[in-house]
Design a protein around this motif. Structure first.
Motif, PDB file in Angstrom:
ATOM      1  N   PRO A  67       0.799  -1.230   0.000  1.00 13.64           N
ATOM      2  CA  PRO A  67       0.000   0.000   0.000  1.00 13.64           C
ATOM      3  C   PRO A  67       0.830   1.277   0.000  1.00 13.64           C
ATOM      4  O   PRO A  67       0.387   2.288  -0.536  1.00 13.64           O
ATOM      5  CB  PRO A  67      -0.847  -0.112   1.260  1.00 13.64           C
ATOM      6  CG  PRO A  67      -0.265  -1.206   2.061  1.00 13.64           C
ATOM      7  CD  PRO A  67       0.544  -2.070   1.148  1.00 13.64           C
ATOM      8  N   GLU A  68       2.039   1.220   0.534  1.00 13.77           N
ATOM      9  CA  GLU A  68       2.884   2.408   0.520  1.00 13.77           C
ATOM     10  C   GLU A  68       3.370   2.740  -0.889  1.00 13.77           C
ATOM     11  O   GLU A  68       3.627   3.892  -1.213  1.00 13.77           O
ATOM     12  CB  GLU A  68       4.083   2.232   1.473  1.00 13.77           C
ATOM     13  CG  GLU A  68       5.109   1.213   1.045  1.00 13.77           C
ATOM     14  CD  GLU A  68       4.685  -0.255   1.214  1.00 13.77           C
ATOM     15  OE1 GLU A  68       5.389  -1.129   0.675  1.00 13.77           O
ATOM     16  OE2 GLU A  68       3.663  -0.528   1.856  1.00 13.77           O
ATOM     17  N   ARG A  69       3.456   1.723  -1.749  1.00 16.09           N
ATOM     18  CA  ARG A  69       3.899   1.922  -3.133  1.00 16.09           C
ATOM     19  C   ARG A  69       2.715   2.174  -4.067  1.00 16.09           C
ATOM     20  O   ARG A  69       2.763   3.037  -4.920  1.00 16.09           O
ATOM     21  CB  ARG A  69       4.690   0.693  -3.585  1.00 16.09           C
ATOM     22  CG  ARG A  69       5.398   0.890  -4.909  1.00 16.09           C
ATOM     23  CD  ARG A  69       6.230  -0.318  -5.308  1.00 16.09           C
ATOM     24  NE  ARG A  69       5.359  -1.451  -5.583  1.00 16.09           N
ATOM     25  CZ  ARG A  69       5.535  -2.671  -5.077  1.00 16.09           C
ATOM     26  NH1 ARG A  69       6.536  -2.936  -4.280  1.00 16.09           N
ATOM     27  NH2 ARG A  69       4.701  -3.638  -5.367  1.00 16.09           N
ATOM     28  N   ASP A  70       1.658   1.362  -3.909  1.00 12.69           N
ATOM     29  CA  ASP A  70       0.482   1.485  -4.769  1.00 12.69           C
ATOM     30  C   ASP A  70      -0.748   1.032  -3.988  1.00 12.69           C
ATOM     31  O   ASP A  70      -0.993  -0.168  -3.872  1.00 12.69           O
ATOM     32  CB  ASP A  70       0.647   0.642  -6.033  1.00 12.69           C
ATOM     33  CG  ASP A  70      -0.531   0.771  -6.986  1.00 12.69           C
ATOM     34  OD1 ASP A  70      -1.539   1.430  -6.638  1.00 12.69           O
ATOM     35  OD2 ASP A  70      -0.467   0.192  -8.080  1.00 12.69           O
ATOM     36  N   PRO A  71      -1.510   1.948  -3.443  1.00  7.68           N
ATOM     37  CA  PRO A  71      -2.659   1.575  -2.617  1.00  7.68           C
ATOM     38  C   PRO A  71      -3.752   0.814  -3.379  1.00  7.68           C
ATOM     39  O   PRO A  71      -4.597   0.181  -2.769  1.00  7.68           O
ATOM     40  CB  PRO A  71      -3.186   2.917  -2.093  1.00  7.68           C
ATOM     41  CG  PRO A  71      -2.524   3.972  -2.868  1.00  7.68           C
ATOM     42  CD  PRO A  71      -1.324   3.389  -3.532  1.00  7.68           C
ATOM     43  N   ARG A  72      -3.698   0.846  -4.701  1.00  4.78           N
ATOM     44  CA  ARG A  72      -4.702   0.121  -5.498  1.00  4.78           C
ATOM     45  C   ARG A  72      -4.301  -1.319  -5.771  1.00  4.78           C
ATOM     46  O   ARG A  72      -5.117  -2.095  -6.253  1.00  4.78           O
ATOM     47  CB  ARG A  72      -4.923   0.844  -6.819  1.00  4.78           C
ATOM     48  CG  ARG A  72      -5.534   2.232  -6.645  1.00  4.78           C
ATOM     49  CD  ARG A  72      -5.430   3.027  -7.905  1.00  4.78           C
ATOM     50  NE  ARG A  72      -3.990   3.107  -8.222  1.00  4.78           N
ATOM     51  CZ  ARG A  72      -3.478   3.470  -9.366  1.00  4.78           C
ATOM     52  NH1 ARG A  72      -4.263   3.808 -10.345  1.00  4.78           N
ATOM     53  NH2 ARG A  72      -2.177   3.532  -9.555  1.00  4.78           N
ATOM     54  N   ASP A  73      -3.052  -1.684  -5.487  1.00  7.49           N
ATOM     55  CA  ASP A  73      -2.542  -3.036  -5.777  1.00  7.49           C
ATOM     56  C   ASP A  73      -3.055  -4.012  -4.722  1.00  7.49           C
ATOM     57  O   ASP A  73      -2.539  -4.081  -3.619  1.00  7.49           O
ATOM     58  CB  ASP A  73      -1.009  -3.026  -5.814  1.00  7.49           C
ATOM     59  CG  ASP A  73      -0.428  -4.354  -6.286  1.00  7.49           C
ATOM     60  OD1 ASP A  73      -1.203  -5.274  -6.641  1.00  7.49           O
ATOM     61  OD2 ASP A  73       0.811  -4.479  -6.282  1.00  7.49           O
ATOM     62  N   ARG A  74      -4.094  -4.739  -5.087  1.00  9.08           N
ATOM     63  CA  ARG A  74      -4.655  -5.782  -4.215  1.00  9.08           C
ATOM     64  C   ARG A  74      -4.481  -7.110  -4.919  1.00  9.08           C
ATOM     65  O   ARG A  74      -4.731  -7.211  -6.113  1.00  9.08           O
ATOM     66  CB  ARG A  74      -6.124  -5.508  -3.923  1.00  9.08           C
ATOM     67  CG  ARG A  74      -6.300  -4.255  -3.081  1.00  9.08           C
ATOM     68  CD  ARG A  74      -7.751  -4.033  -2.731  1.00  9.08           C
ATOM     69  NE  ARG A  74      -7.852  -2.967  -1.761  1.00  9.08           N
ATOM     70  CZ  ARG A  74      -7.908  -3.142  -0.450  1.00  9.08           C
ATOM     71  NH1 ARG A  74      -7.889  -4.359   0.055  1.00  9.08           N
ATOM     72  NH2 ARG A  74      -7.992  -2.108   0.369  1.00  9.08           N
TER      73      ARG A  74
END
Length: 149
Positions: A67-74
């Motif tokens: 989440p610190e790099r890309d909060p949309r990456d799930r």
């Protein structure tokens, strides 16, 4: 073969599940603690053949990856796979992984991830046979691999 939810009736059998001593996988008790802490993302199941418990699998479903790099990456995938020492090599691990992949598909996912320690005798060859391929990423000391669904 089938997957079952962990219940008050079967959790002690789950805790007693014993893997091959050379397999460096965390015990089921740690997985159940993680499932409790991360209950919004964890999907723990027991693997049965008829009435015999042969394994444990826990998926992560829609967990924030970095989440610190890309909060949309799930991401979704295999969090833990434990197959009983005397049940190895009979297709139960493959069944468990395929069942997790089906759950991911049913939830609209199109990729399954797994992490593993790159070492001699490790699970890399098993995951490669199922079609997982390294992404080039690391999660701590583990290799990250992905399977397109």
């Amino acid at each position: 073969m089938r997957l079952e939810v962990i219940t008050p009736q079967n959790y002690e059998a789950a805790l007693a599940l014993s893997v091959h001593p050379d397999h460096l996988v965390e015990p089921v008790v740690k997985s159940l603690a993680e499932a409790y802490v991360f209950q919004d993302y964890a999907w723990p199941r027991l693997v049965y053949v008829d009435d015999r418990l042969v394994g444990f699998v826990m998926a992560f479903l829609g967990i924030p990856w970095a989440p610190e790099r890309d909060p949309r990456d799930r991401r979704s995938g295999i969090w833990r796979l434990n197959i009983a020492a005397d049940a190895q090599g009979k297709g139960y691990g493959r069944f468990a992984v395929e069942a997790v992949c089906q759950e991911i598909r049913d939830r609209g996912g199109y990729q399954a991830f797994v992490t593993y320690e790159p070492r001699a005798g490790g699970p890399e060859a098993f995951y490669f046979k199922l079609g997982f391929r390294p992404t080039g990423e690391r999660s701590g000391s583990q290799t990250v691999a992905v399977l397109g669904l």
